[in-house]
Design a protein around this motif. Structure first.
Motif, PDB file in Angstrom:
ATOM      1  N   GLY A 256      37.037  -5.821 -23.394  1.00 49.99           N
ATOM      2  CA  GLY A 256      37.406  -6.684 -22.650  1.00 49.99           C
ATOM      3  C   GLY A 256      37.361  -8.096 -22.374  1.00 49.99           C
ATOM      4  N   GLU A 269      34.294 -11.857 -15.756  1.00 49.34           N
ATOM      5  CA  GLU A 269      34.166 -10.576 -16.809  1.00 49.34           C
ATOM      6  C   GLU A 269      34.953  -9.543 -16.150  1.00 49.34           C
ATOM      7  OE1 GLU A 269      30.156  -9.778 -17.821  1.00 49.34           O
ATOM      8  OE2 GLU A 269      29.420 -10.229 -15.684  1.00 49.34           O
ATOM      9  N   GLU A 270      35.569  -8.629 -17.843  1.00 45.30           N
ATOM     10  CA  GLU A 270      36.260  -7.485 -17.025  1.00 45.30           C
ATOM     11  C   GLU A 270      35.709  -6.179 -17.676  1.00 45.30           C
ATOM     12  OE1 GLU A 270      37.374  -5.386 -14.677  1.00 45.30           O
ATOM     13  OE2 GLU A 270      38.753  -7.233 -14.389  1.00 45.30           O
ATOM     14  N   TYR A 271      35.663  -5.073 -18.434  1.00 44.52           N
ATOM     15  CA  TYR A 271      35.274  -4.176 -19.195  1.00 44.52           C
ATOM     16  C   TYR A 271      36.215  -2.943 -18.582  1.00 44.52           C
ATOM     17  CZ  TYR A 271      31.392  -7.168 -19.681  1.00 44.52           C
ATOM     18  OH  TYR A 271      30.796  -8.938 -20.064  1.00 44.52           O
ATOM     19  N   SER A 322      28.911  -5.803 -14.763  1.00 40.51           N
ATOM     20  CA  SER A 322      28.393  -5.701 -15.614  1.00 40.51           C
ATOM     21  C   SER A 322      27.898  -4.632 -16.128  1.00 40.51           C
ATOM     22  CB  SER A 322      27.386  -7.164 -15.693  1.00 40.51           C
ATOM     23  OG  SER A 322      27.166  -7.301 -17.450  1.00 40.51           O
TER      24      SER A 322
END
Length: 325
Positions: A256, A269-271, A322
């Motif tokens: 992430g 945000e990135e996962y 998230s």
């Protein structure tokens, strides 16, 4: 959100840890065998230097040089044209640099850089994160060569980045999943405080983007087994850190990254998981921001995927969900 990759670029080597983009579009990275490689704007790779230590953090430095955190070889400068290497810092306050990790270069030429641990070397990162020696340091090298300790007592000091206005510098503490801020100007000059904590993963390299955000790579999601071990008394953690690596808590395959405003709020945000890494490990270790997010993904030495290091570009549009922490 679905992720759209604009390009994937295999890297001719193992373990690209950090990445930096020059004004002409060239991309520089370091490999586990000590090579500093350059990807030209037309996609050709070349080796510009070979270092005595493993290259970790890498930044543009002055006119025609790179500054490289070369783990136990210290803080180095590399001439891009000739490949000549010179040592900038090898020890601080009589303590050798054993884990020179990441750096940020200020407008006046000062270099802020991290030394993750004075007890363990980089290949022993699992042991350091278990033992939590608190020997990490944030250091500053001034243009005249003087070196000062800006913050100490850090838990695996890692990524370093300056605020866009250089009013403060941040340093990631990988072991505790938080990021410290040290003020460089104003009434709180010299004061350290927690900038953001309880991250959903272990922060690695940090960089300041052209978008005004500080970008933080999350090398791996929170590991419950590691968290439980970290609650043990100091003596017990020390004992656990000495057991064979094969029985220590294992990283997961999730990755992430975060884009954080100066006030510590998360803007992006990135996962997710890296394609092809269902049973092997892969880490997003760094980003360089130049209109797009450029993620440096490094596969573990045991990875069986066809690619080794790869470089991916991703657009920033849309919203991101998230994960539960």
């Amino acid at each position: 959100m679905s992720t759209t990759f604009l390009a994937v670029h295999p890297v001719p080597g193992e373990g690209p840890e950090d990445v930096v983009i020059a004004a002409d579009g060239s991309v520089f990275a370091g490999l586990v065998d000590g090579q500093i490689i350059r990807r030209s704007p037309d996609g050709e790779f070349s080796t510009i230097a070979e270092l005595p230590g493993r290259p970790l953090g890498i930044e543009l430095f002055g006119d025609g040089e790179l500054v490289v955190c070369a783990s136990d070889a210290g803080l180095l400068a590399v001439d891009i044209a000739t490949g000549n290497v010179r040592t900038l810092v090898s020890e601080v306050a009589g303590i050798p640099l054993r884990t020179c990790n990441n750096a940020a270069v200020a407008s006046d030429g000062s270099i802020y850089f991290s030394d993750s641990s004075t007890e363990f070397v980089i290949p022993q990162w699992r042991a350091e994160m278990i033992a939590q020696t608190g020997t990490g340091r944030l250091l500053k090298r001034s243009p005249d060569g003087a070196v000062d300790v800006i913050a100490e007592g850090l838990q695996f000091a890692n990524g370093v980045a300056l605020a866009p206005d250089e009013s403060f510098v941040v340093v990631a503490e990988s072991s505790t999943r938080q990021i410290q801020r040290v003020w460089l100007t104003g009434p709180k000059t010299g004061t350290a405080e927690v900038w953001i904590d309880d991250l959903p993963g272990y922060p690695d390299n940090c960089s300041t983007g052209t978008d005004g955000l500080i970008w933080v790579a999350l090398a791996n999601p929170t590991n419950r087994a590691l968290s439980l071990v970290q609650y043990l008394p100091n003596a017990a953690r020390r004992l656990v850190s000495k057991v064979p690596e094969k029985v220590l808590p294992k990283p997961k395959s999730g990755v992430g990254f975060l884009g954080i405003n100066a006030d510590g709020t998360v803007a992006h945000e990135e996962y997710g998981r890296v394609e092809g890494s269902s049973s092997s490990l892969a880490f997003v270790s760094a980003m360089a921001i130049c209109g797009l997010v450029r993620c440096r993904v490094q596969r573990s030495p045991t990875c069986t995927c066809s690619s080794r290091g790869v470089c991916r570009y991703r657009s920033l549009g849309g919203s991101v969900k998230s994960p539960a922490r």
